[in-house]
Design an enzyme around this catalytic site. Sequence first.
Site, mmCIF file in Angstrom:
data_model
loop_
_atom_site.group_PDB
_atom_site.id
_atom_site.type_symbol
_atom_site.label_atom_id
_atom_site.label_comp_id
_atom_site.label_asym_id
_atom_site.label_seq_id
_atom_site.Cartn_x
_atom_site.Cartn_y
_atom_site.Cartn_z
ATOM 1 N N CYS A 16 -0.124 3.764 2.504
ATOM 2 C CA CYS A 16 0.241 3.679 3.932
ATOM 3 C C CYS A 16 1.584 3.838 4.400
ATOM 4 O O CYS A 16 2.037 4.608 5.318
ATOM 5 C CB CYS A 16 0.282 1.868 4.050
ATOM 6 S SG CYS A 16 -1.522 1.179 4.017
ATOM 7 N N CYS B 295 0.768 -1.165 0.074
ATOM 8 C CA CYS B 295 0.020 0.060 -0.079
ATOM 9 C C CYS B 295 0.868 1.272 -0.221
ATOM 10 O O CYS B 295 1.510 1.591 0.812
ATOM 11 C CB CYS B 295 -0.992 -0.061 1.179
ATOM 12 S SG CYS B 295 -1.857 1.572 1.271
#
Length: 327
Positions: A70, A67
């Site tokens: 993230c 991700c």
Amino acid sequence: MSDTSNPYGSFGSQMTATAQYGAAPSGTVGGGAQSLVSDTTTAGFSKDVLDESRKQPVLVDFWAPWCGPCKQLTPVIEKVVNEAAGRVKLVKLNIDDHPSIPGQLGIQSIPAVIAFVDGRPVDGFMGAVPESQVREFIDKLAGADGDAEAQAAEIEAVLAQAAELLAHGSLQEAAQLYGAVLQADQTNAAAYAGMAECMIAANQHARASELIANAPPELAGDAALQSVAKKLELYEEARKLGDPVALEQTLAENPDDHEARMKLAKILNVQGNRGEAADHLLSIMKRDRTFDDDGARRQLLEFFEAWGPKDPATIAARRRLSSILFS
């Protein structure tokens, strides 16, 4: 240049009592500040999040290695949580390795941050939001600390007073103040560095090294701690270089013995004679830039790193260095 066990009487006991030489202020474990950021698992979620949230709010960061957002959010939220100094904790859960908890909570998109208080989720946000928004979220969750600004100003004043005491050789008084700051702020890099400087001034280099090694991991990149670590590195090197009197005699007989001059510069530096140390290195540069592949200049730059950019010795030597390089 050997360490002494406790040449300042209550100085040593005071540092042990306040912070185990900076390594164990209240709320710390194993020599460093108890981490405000940690990882959890499915099995550990109840203890790490639900139980902990009954003591203070806990943010759970649901993330995955693939991700991209993230990776953007992680350093931001860790920074703000650490600056909150214990008002909240951050627990990270890799949803690829532990999918059941996010599944139960209906997490469908990451990054997602859910706040837990008293064992239950109370708020949250999604996406890689900016630092200001993360800060507002934590202030709303934990309650903005109305005294934070005043406390920060008080800490700065205490640090300034401690630095002045250290500069004038009042090691016991300086250590007491640095210890008090560590009691109030377990991640204060200036206090850790100042305490280590007290130890170095007291010829307690091994304890200073232990303190730096046990500093909270989030302080690893701090310039003040790196400067102290460099000083300790230079000390360890210099104490193996021999007798400065003998080196001075060697130079009197042969001023072009650059190896002896380099060794003497390193010893003078750890003795606190920074100007003289710089003089010797600059002298080598004037005589022979090829010695040790311009080693005198490289050594001087290491001194600058240890002394810090604002140190008068750094400023003076840097000017003289520039005149040699660019004349």
